[in-house]
Design a protein around this motif. Structure first.
Motif, PDB file in Angstrom:
ATOM      1  N   ASN A  60       0.929  -1.205   0.141  1.00  0.00           N
ATOM      2  CA  ASN A  60       0.123   0.079  -0.012  1.00  0.00           C
ATOM      3  C   ASN A  60       0.769   1.274  -0.052  1.00  0.00           C
ATOM      4  O   ASN A  60       2.032   1.246   0.224  1.00  0.00           O
ATOM      5  CB  ASN A  60      -0.919  -0.055   1.286  1.00  0.00           C
ATOM      6  CG  ASN A  60      -0.110  -0.002   2.448  1.00  0.00           C
ATOM      7  OD1 ASN A  60       0.690   0.825   2.783  1.00  0.00           O
ATOM      8  ND2 ASN A  60      -0.148  -1.197   3.214  1.00  0.00           N
ATOM      9  N   GLY A  61       0.423   2.311  -0.204  1.00  0.00           N
ATOM     10  CA  GLY A  61       1.129   3.484  -0.192  1.00  0.00           C
ATOM     11  C   GLY A  61       1.639   3.972   1.058  1.00  0.00           C
ATOM     12  O   GLY A  61       2.564   4.684   1.227  1.00  0.00           O
ATOM     13  N   THR A  62       0.973   3.795   2.126  1.00  0.00           N
ATOM     14  CA  THR A  62       1.652   4.073   3.319  1.00  0.00           C
ATOM     15  C   THR A  62       3.022   3.168   3.787  1.00  0.00           C
ATOM     16  O   THR A  62       3.848   3.816   4.016  1.00  0.00           O
ATOM     17  CB  THR A  62       0.513   3.714   4.621  1.00  0.00           C
ATOM     18  OG1 THR A  62      -0.569   4.401   4.038  1.00  0.00           O
ATOM     19  CG2 THR A  62       1.077   4.413   5.953  1.00  0.00           C
ATOM     20  N   THR A  86      -2.180  17.653   4.302  1.00  0.00           N
ATOM     21  CA  THR A  86      -2.177  16.506   3.537  1.00  0.00           C
ATOM     22  C   THR A  86      -2.814  15.336   4.441  1.00  0.00           C
ATOM     23  O   THR A  86      -3.361  15.580   5.367  1.00  0.00           O
ATOM     24  CB  THR A  86      -0.786  16.010   3.141  1.00  0.00           C
ATOM     25  OG1 THR A  86      -0.831  14.897   2.419  1.00  0.00           O
ATOM     26  CG2 THR A  86       0.025  15.912   4.294  1.00  0.00           C
ATOM     27  N   PHE A  87      -2.861  14.140   3.737  1.00  0.00           N
ATOM     28  CA  PHE A  87      -3.559  13.029   4.429  1.00  0.00           C
ATOM     29  C   PHE A  87      -2.303  12.614   5.343  1.00  0.00           C
ATOM     30  O   PHE A  87      -1.202  12.798   5.219  1.00  0.00           O
ATOM     31  CB  PHE A  87      -3.572  11.934   3.497  1.00  0.00           C
ATOM     32  CG  PHE A  87      -4.285  10.518   3.838  1.00  0.00           C
ATOM     33  CD1 PHE A  87      -5.482  10.560   4.649  1.00  0.00           C
ATOM     34  CD2 PHE A  87      -3.726   9.301   3.727  1.00  0.00           C
ATOM     35  CE1 PHE A  87      -5.721   9.379   5.203  1.00  0.00           C
ATOM     36  CE2 PHE A  87      -4.302   8.298   4.371  1.00  0.00           C
ATOM     37  CZ  PHE A  87      -5.178   8.154   4.983  1.00  0.00           C
ATOM     38  N   ALA A  89      -1.045   9.849   6.428  1.00  0.00           N
ATOM     39  CA  ALA A  89       0.128   8.698   6.259  1.00  0.00           C
ATOM     40  C   ALA A  89       1.409   9.327   6.479  1.00  0.00           C
ATOM     41  O   ALA A  89       2.395   8.582   6.865  1.00  0.00           O
ATOM     42  CB  ALA A  89      -0.255   7.882   5.009  1.00  0.00           C
ATOM     43  N   VAL A 132       4.076  16.525  -1.050  1.00  0.00           N
ATOM     44  CA  VAL A 132       3.057  15.595  -1.459  1.00  0.00           C
ATOM     45  C   VAL A 132       2.481  16.432  -2.627  1.00  0.00           C
ATOM     46  O   VAL A 132       2.397  17.410  -2.770  1.00  0.00           O
ATOM     47  CB  VAL A 132       1.986  15.685  -0.404  1.00  0.00           C
ATOM     48  CG1 VAL A 132       0.910  14.763  -0.831  1.00  0.00           C
ATOM     49  CG2 VAL A 132       2.654  15.074   0.829  1.00  0.00           C
ATOM     50  N   ASP A 158       5.734  11.973  -2.187  1.00  0.00           N
ATOM     51  CA  ASP A 158       4.463  11.200  -1.931  1.00  0.00           C
ATOM     52  C   ASP A 158       3.751  11.534  -3.094  1.00  0.00           C
ATOM     53  O   ASP A 158       3.171  12.577  -3.406  1.00  0.00           O
ATOM     54  CB  ASP A 158       3.858  11.554  -0.703  1.00  0.00           C
ATOM     55  CG  ASP A 158       2.738  10.817  -0.320  1.00  0.00           C
ATOM     56  OD1 ASP A 158       1.971  10.243  -1.350  1.00  0.00           O
ATOM     57  OD2 ASP A 158       2.312  10.866   0.655  1.00  0.00           O
ATOM     58  N   ALA A 160       0.997   9.577  -4.216  1.00  0.00           N
ATOM     59  CA  ALA A 160      -0.316   8.800  -3.891  1.00  0.00           C
ATOM     60  C   ALA A 160      -1.218   9.411  -4.949  1.00  0.00           C
ATOM     61  O   ALA A 160      -2.243   8.860  -5.487  1.00  0.00           O
ATOM     62  CB  ALA A 160      -0.478   8.786  -2.619  1.00  0.00           C
ATOM     63  N   GLN A 161      -1.228  10.883  -4.917  1.00  0.00           N
ATOM     64  CA  GLN A 161      -2.217  11.415  -5.673  1.00  0.00           C
ATOM     65  C   GLN A 161      -2.158  11.907  -7.145  1.00  0.00           C
ATOM     66  O   GLN A 161      -2.867  12.385  -7.865  1.00  0.00           O
ATOM     67  CB  GLN A 161      -2.924  12.646  -4.776  1.00  0.00           C
ATOM     68  CG  GLN A 161      -3.110  12.115  -3.439  1.00  0.00           C
ATOM     69  CD  GLN A 161      -4.033  13.138  -2.641  1.00  0.00           C
ATOM     70  OE1 GLN A 161      -4.166  14.147  -2.932  1.00  0.00           O
ATOM     71  NE2 GLN A 161      -4.578  12.971  -1.524  1.00  0.00           N
ATOM     72  N   SER A 187       0.352   5.109  -4.190  1.00  0.00           N
ATOM     73  CA  SER A 187      -0.717   4.164  -3.834  1.00  0.00           C
ATOM     74  C   SER A 187      -1.595   3.647  -4.732  1.00  0.00           C
ATOM     75  O   SER A 187      -2.025   4.592  -5.814  1.00  0.00           O
ATOM     76  CB  SER A 187      -1.434   4.929  -2.770  1.00  0.00           C
ATOM     77  OG  SER A 187      -2.683   4.173  -2.513  1.00  0.00           O
ATOM     78  N   LYS A 192      -7.769   6.153  -6.252  1.00  0.00           N
ATOM     79  CA  LYS A 192      -6.629   6.750  -6.633  1.00  0.00           C
ATOM     80  C   LYS A 192      -6.706   6.722  -8.236  1.00  0.00           C
ATOM     81  O   LYS A 192      -7.103   5.924  -8.470  1.00  0.00           O
ATOM     82  CB  LYS A 192      -5.184   6.121  -6.040  1.00  0.00           C
ATOM     83  CG  LYS A 192      -5.077   6.252  -4.710  1.00  0.00           C
ATOM     84  CD  LYS A 192      -4.873   7.405  -3.937  1.00  0.00           C
ATOM     85  CE  LYS A 192      -5.408   7.397  -2.597  1.00  0.00           C
ATOM     86  NZ  LYS A 192      -4.054   7.952  -1.616  1.00  0.00           N
TER      87      LYS A 192
HETATM   88  C1  LIG Z   1      -3.768   7.670  -0.165  1.00  0.00           C
HETATM   89  C2  LIG Z   1      -2.644   8.308   0.196  1.00  0.00           C
HETATM   90  C3  LIG Z   1      -1.520   7.597   0.952  1.00  0.00           C
HETATM   91  C4  LIG Z   1      -1.730   6.242   1.786  1.00  0.00           C
HETATM   92  O1  LIG Z   1      -2.096   5.310   0.595  1.00  0.00           O
HETATM   93  P1  LIG Z   1      -2.657   3.744   0.934  1.00  0.00           P
HETATM   94  O2  LIG Z   1      -2.506   2.976  -0.149  1.00  0.00           O
HETATM   95  O3  LIG Z   1      -3.960   4.109   1.369  1.00  0.00           O
HETATM   96  O4  LIG Z   1      -1.732   3.328   2.151  1.00  0.00           O
HETATM   97  C5  LIG Z   1      -0.415   8.522   1.155  1.00  0.00           C
HETATM   98  N1  LIG Z   1      -0.388   9.915   0.885  1.00  0.00           N
HETATM   99  C6  LIG Z   1      -1.346  10.190   0.411  1.00  0.00           C
HETATM  100  C7  LIG Z   1      -0.886  11.810  -0.143  1.00  0.00           C
HETATM  101  C8  LIG Z   1      -2.465   9.647  -0.061  1.00  0.00           C
HETATM  102  O5  LIG Z   1      -3.358  10.418  -0.691  1.00  0.00           O
END
Ligand SMILES: *Cc1c(COP(=O)(O)O)cnc(C)c1O
Length: 385
Positions: A60-62, A86-87, A89, A132, A158, A160-161, A187, A192
Motif C-alpha cells: 500500500n501507499g503508506t 495533507t493525508f 499517512a 506531496v 509522495d 499517491a495522488q 498508492s 486513486k
Molecule cells: C492515499 C494516500 C496515501 C496512503 O496510501 P494507502 O495506499 O492508502 O496506504 C499516502 N499519501 C497520500 C497523499 C495519499 O493520498
C-alpha cells in the motif's frame, strides 16, 4: 440523470470488465498469487511508463512511504519536513519510525508545501523533505531539489495522488512525478488515479543501490533466502492486483485526460462566480486549468469557498444528492497524535484557513456533462444567493 458518485468505480469497471475478469481468472488458474509473473510484468510496464529505473511494488501507499524512509537509512531523531495540509499517512510513518516530523505550511494557490516555509524549518538535524503532489498537482520540484541539494537532504515524493502528472522544470525538461526526488511512493488504493481492487502501492527510484536495499526491505530484509541482513517488513503487491493494474495502466493517460476535462468544465462554469476560488496549476497561473502541460491530474477538484459558509454548502450539496468531500478538515499539527509544543500557530496561516474553506467536488473518469451542469448549478445557486 445518472446518480452522481464521488468516485465511480463501477462505471469504470464496466468499460473494461471482460479484460479484467479474464485476467483475474487467469491468475487464479495459475495459482501464482504472490510475486508471480504478473507482478514482475507490471513492475516493468510501470518503469517504462514513468521513465524511472526501478519500481518496487508493495502492499500500500503508506508502506511505500515507510519503506522509502527505511531504505534511505533515516535514524531516530532525524528531522523530516512535510506539509501540514495533507493525508495523515505521510506524518504517520515519520512518527512510526521514531523520526521527528516537522510540519510546515502550504501555498494558498497550489495547496502544496510552501518552499519558503521549508527553508525556515531546516536545521542541522534535517535529513529529508517529503513533498506531496496534493490533489494531483506537482509540487514545486525545481525549488525543492535545489534546496535539498544545497543542504544535503533527501527528497521523498509522495506521489499517491499525482500518478501520471508531468512536471516541467525551468530548463524545459519534462519528468513524470515520482521520478524527480531521490525516491518516491505511490498508492493503488481503489479511488486513486491508478487504482486496483484492494490495496496496493509502489516505491520508485533511479538509484540502483537504493533499489537493491528496498527490494530486501519489502521482503523481510532478505537478499539471499533465509539470510536476514537488515530489519525489513512484509509488504507485497499480490498478483490479482497486479493483473488489474496491468489492464488499467495503458488507460491511465486517458483517465487523467478525462479528469482534466471534467476539471476544465467545472472551472469554466465557476469562473467569475463570487465567493469561489478555483484550483490552479502553478506553471500557468493565469489559466485556471493548465493547458501547457500535464502538471495536474486532478485526483481531486478542490474549490475554496471564501465568502460563504462551506459547511452549509456541503449540506446543500448532500441535500441535492451530490456527494462531496472536505480534504482535509484538520491541520496535521492540530491532530492529537501529532501535536507538539514546537509548533507555533502563527506559522500555519494558510493551512488554518484552507481547512475551513476547501470543498472537493465529485471527480472521476465517468462524469458526464449533465452531471457536471447539475453540480455547478447547485454550487453556484448556493454561493451567490
Ligand atoms: C492515499 C494516500 C496515501 C496512503 O496510501 P494507502 O495506499 O492508502 O496506504 C499516502 N499519501 C497520500 C497523499 C495519499 O493520498
Amino acid at each position: 440523470m445518472r446518480k452522481i458518485q464521488m468516485v465511480d468505480l463501477k462505471g469504470q469497471y464496466k468499460a473494461i470488465k471482460e479484460q479484467i475478469d479474464s485476467s483475474v481468472i487467469d491468475v487464479i488458474e495459475s495459482t501464482a498469487f504472490v510475486n508471480g509473473p504478473e507482478v514482475h510484468a507490471f513492475q516493468k510496464e510501470l518503469e517504462d511508463y514513468l521513465g524511472v529505473k526501478h519500481v518496487i511494488p508493495c502492499a500500500n501507499g503508506t508502506d511505500a512511504l515507510q519503506i522509502a524512509m527505511m531504505g534511505l537509512g533515516l535514524q531516530p531523531g532525524d528531522e523530516v519536513i512535510t506539509a501540514d495540509f495533507t493525508f495523515a499517512a505521510t506524518v504517520e510513518v515519520i512518527a512510526l519510525l521514531g523520526l521527528t516530523p516537522v510540519l510546515v505550511d502550504v501555498d494558498p494557490v497550489t495547496f502544496n508545501i510552501d518552499v519558503e516555509a521549508i527553508k525556515k524549518a531546516i536545521t542541522p538535524k534535517t535529513k529529508a523533505i517529503v513533498p506531496v503532489h496534493l490533489f494531483g498537482l506537482s509540487a514545486q520540484m525545481d525549488e525543492i531539489m535545489e534546496l535539498a541539494n544545497a543542504h544535503d537532504l533527501y527528497v521523498i515524493e509522495d506521489n499517491a495522488q499525482g500518478i501520471g502528472a508531468t512536471y516541467t522544470s525551468k530548463d524545459g525538461t519534462k519528468t513524470k512525478t515520482g521520478g524527480i526526488g531521490h525516491v518516491a511512493s505511490t498508492s493503488f488504493f481503489p479511488s486513486k488515479n491508478l487504482g486496483c481492487y484492494g490495496d496496493g502501492g509502489a516505491i520508485f527510484t533511479n538509484n540502483d543501490d537504493l533499489a537493491h536495499t528496498i527490494r530486501g526491505i519489502v521482503n523481510h530484509g532478505m537478499y539471499v533466502r533465509y539470510h536476514h541482513d537488515v530489519v525489513g517488513v512484509n509488504s507485497r503487491l499480490d498478483s490479482i492486483q497486479a493483473t488489474i493494474l496491468r489492464a488499467k495502466l495503458p488507460l491511465l493517460d486517458n483517465y487523467n485526460a478525462k479528469r482534466r476535462n471534467a476539471a476544465r468544465k467545472y472551472t469554466a462554469a465557476f469562473t467569475g462566480i463570487k465567493n469561489l476560488i478555483t484550483p490552479t496549476g502553478f506553471c500557468d497561473a493565469k489559466n485556471s486549468i493548465c493547458d501547457v502541460c500535464d502538471c495536474h491530474v486532478f485526483h481531486q477538484y478542490t474549490l475554496r469557498v471564501t465568502g460563504a459558509d462551506r459547511d452549509a454548502l456541503v449540506q446543500h450539496l448532500n441535500n441535492n444528492n451530490i456527494p462531496c468531500g472536505v480534504y482535509y478538515p484538520i491541520p496535521l499539527h492540530l491532530q492529537k497524535a501529532y501535536r507538539d509544543d514546537r509548533y507555533n500557530e502563527a506559522d500555519f496561516p494558510v493551512t488554518n484557513k484552507l481547512v475551513k474553506e476547501v470543498i472537493s467536488l465529485p471527480m472521476h473518469t465517468e462524469l458526464d456533462d449533465e452531471q457536471i451542469a447539475f453540480i455547478t448549478k447547485t454550487v453556484i445557486d448556493f454561493v451567490t444567493k
